[in-house]
Design a protein around this motif. Sequence first.
Motif, PDB file in Angstrom:
ATOM      1  N   UNK A   1      43.890  56.355  27.213  1.00  0.00           N
ATOM      2  CA  UNK A   1      42.883  56.097  26.201  1.00  0.00           C
ATOM      3  C   UNK A   1      41.516  55.999  26.878  1.00  0.00           C
ATOM      4  N   UNK A   2      40.519  56.616  26.244  1.00  0.00           N
ATOM      5  CA  UNK A   2      39.151  56.509  26.749  1.00  0.00           C
ATOM      6  C   UNK A   2      38.220  56.153  25.601  1.00  0.00           C
ATOM      7  N   UNK A   3      37.172  55.444  25.914  1.00  0.00           N
ATOM      8  CA  UNK A   3      36.107  55.130  24.955  1.00  0.00           C
ATOM      9  C   UNK A   3      34.784  55.529  25.581  1.00  0.00           C
ATOM     10  N   UNK A   4      34.011  56.299  24.845  1.00  0.00           N
ATOM     11  CA  UNK A   4      32.709  56.749  25.341  1.00  0.00           C
ATOM     12  C   UNK A   4      31.596  56.172  24.485  1.00  0.00           C
ATOM     13  N   UNK A   5      30.455  55.921  25.087  1.00  0.00           N
ATOM     14  CA  UNK A   5      29.263  55.535  24.336  1.00  0.00           C
ATOM     15  C   UNK A   5      28.467  56.796  24.035  1.00  0.00           C
ATOM     16  N   UNK A   6      28.120  56.988  22.763  1.00  0.00           N
ATOM     17  CA  UNK A   6      27.396  58.178  22.331  1.00  0.00           C
ATOM     18  C   UNK A   6      26.035  57.799  21.731  1.00  0.00           C
ATOM     19  N   UNK A   7      25.123  58.756  21.737  1.00  0.00           N
ATOM     20  CA  UNK A   7      23.839  58.625  21.039  1.00  0.00           C
ATOM     21  C   UNK A   7      23.082  57.377  21.498  1.00  0.00           C
ATOM     22  N   UNK A   8      22.787  57.360  22.777  1.00  0.00           N
ATOM     23  CA  UNK A   8      22.155  56.188  23.387  1.00  0.00           C
ATOM     24  C   UNK A   8      20.733  55.977  22.887  1.00  0.00           C
ATOM     25  N   UNK A   9      20.348  54.709  22.781  1.00  0.00           N
ATOM     26  CA  UNK A   9      18.970  54.309  22.500  1.00  0.00           C
ATOM     27  C   UNK A   9      18.417  53.687  23.773  1.00  0.00           C
ATOM     28  N   UNK A  10      17.373  54.302  24.322  1.00  0.00           N
ATOM     29  CA  UNK A  10      16.844  53.860  25.605  1.00  0.00           C
ATOM     30  C   UNK A  10      15.663  52.910  25.415  1.00  0.00           C
ATOM     31  N   UNK A  11      15.568  51.910  26.285  1.00  0.00           N
ATOM     32  CA  UNK A  11      14.406  51.032  26.379  1.00  0.00           C
ATOM     33  C   UNK A  11      13.948  51.029  27.819  1.00  0.00           C
ATOM     34  N   UNK A  12      12.717  51.434  28.038  1.00  0.00           N
ATOM     35  CA  UNK A  12      12.134  51.499  29.390  1.00  0.00           C
ATOM     36  C   UNK A  12      11.380  50.202  29.643  1.00  0.00           C
ATOM     37  N   UNK A  13      11.610  49.587  30.814  1.00  0.00           N
ATOM     38  CA  UNK A  13      10.990  48.310  31.144  1.00  0.00           C
ATOM     39  C   UNK A  13      10.468  48.402  32.570  1.00  0.00           C
ATOM     40  N   UNK A  14       9.132  48.277  32.717  1.00  0.00           N
ATOM     41  CA  UNK A  14       8.536  48.352  34.046  1.00  0.00           C
ATOM     42  C   UNK A  14       7.299  47.460  34.081  1.00  0.00           C
ATOM     43  N   UNK A  15       6.406  47.714  35.043  1.00  0.00           N
ATOM     44  CA  UNK A  15       5.216  46.886  35.224  1.00  0.00           C
ATOM     45  C   UNK A  15       3.977  47.757  35.362  1.00  0.00           C
ATOM     46  N   UNK A  16       2.841  47.256  34.846  1.00  0.00           N
ATOM     47  CA  UNK A  16       1.565  47.887  35.145  1.00  0.00           C
ATOM     48  C   UNK A  16       1.247  47.682  36.618  1.00  0.00           C
TER      49      UNK A  16
END
Length: 202
Positions: A1-16
Amino acid sequence: MTTRSLFATRLYHSRLTGIDPAELEASCLSIAGDDEAGQAWCEAEGYPGYTSYASLSDLPWRFPIFADVVKDLDRHVAVFAEELAFDLGGGKLVLEDIWINILPEGGIHTAHIHPHSVISGTTYVAMPEGASALKLEDPRLPMMMAAPPRRKDAPEDLKTFVYVRPQVGDVLLWESWLRHEVPMNMSEDERISVSFNYRWDS
């Protein structure tokens, strides 16, 4: 059995980088104090605090520090666009607008998206103790007509809402269709941020 994550929502987090936080905060407060048109719009629309969204479209021209901010944001957006595997077809993502937000105690910014843009985001200028986190909403929520609620211990990528508590100098980026809001500012001090949109210049 396998489970995959589909249709990812990305959040980018960095610094100035290379930006003096105190100078940026002073510039935001100075602009807010002088922007009579913006103050009038906020009063007429019942907007708590201040935003330059409806009044000023030339912040990088008015204050050199905003030109420096945009230069650094361009770099972050290019990195994020690559991570999102965008095929820009020889075009590029360019700044569409940038504006100041100042939320006093009790101020909120209700849930919304940014139509006609590709990437939106915020950098944080003043985040006093008790200032609101950014609340992000699962974009599938309107389709979950009969789904039970998630457990409190659900992993982050399965939560219905995710709260991100940024620090001064942080940069958060997301795709502009992602619904988000700023809950009530519980701090006695002002929460100051600079938000922006990037469009696809093809």
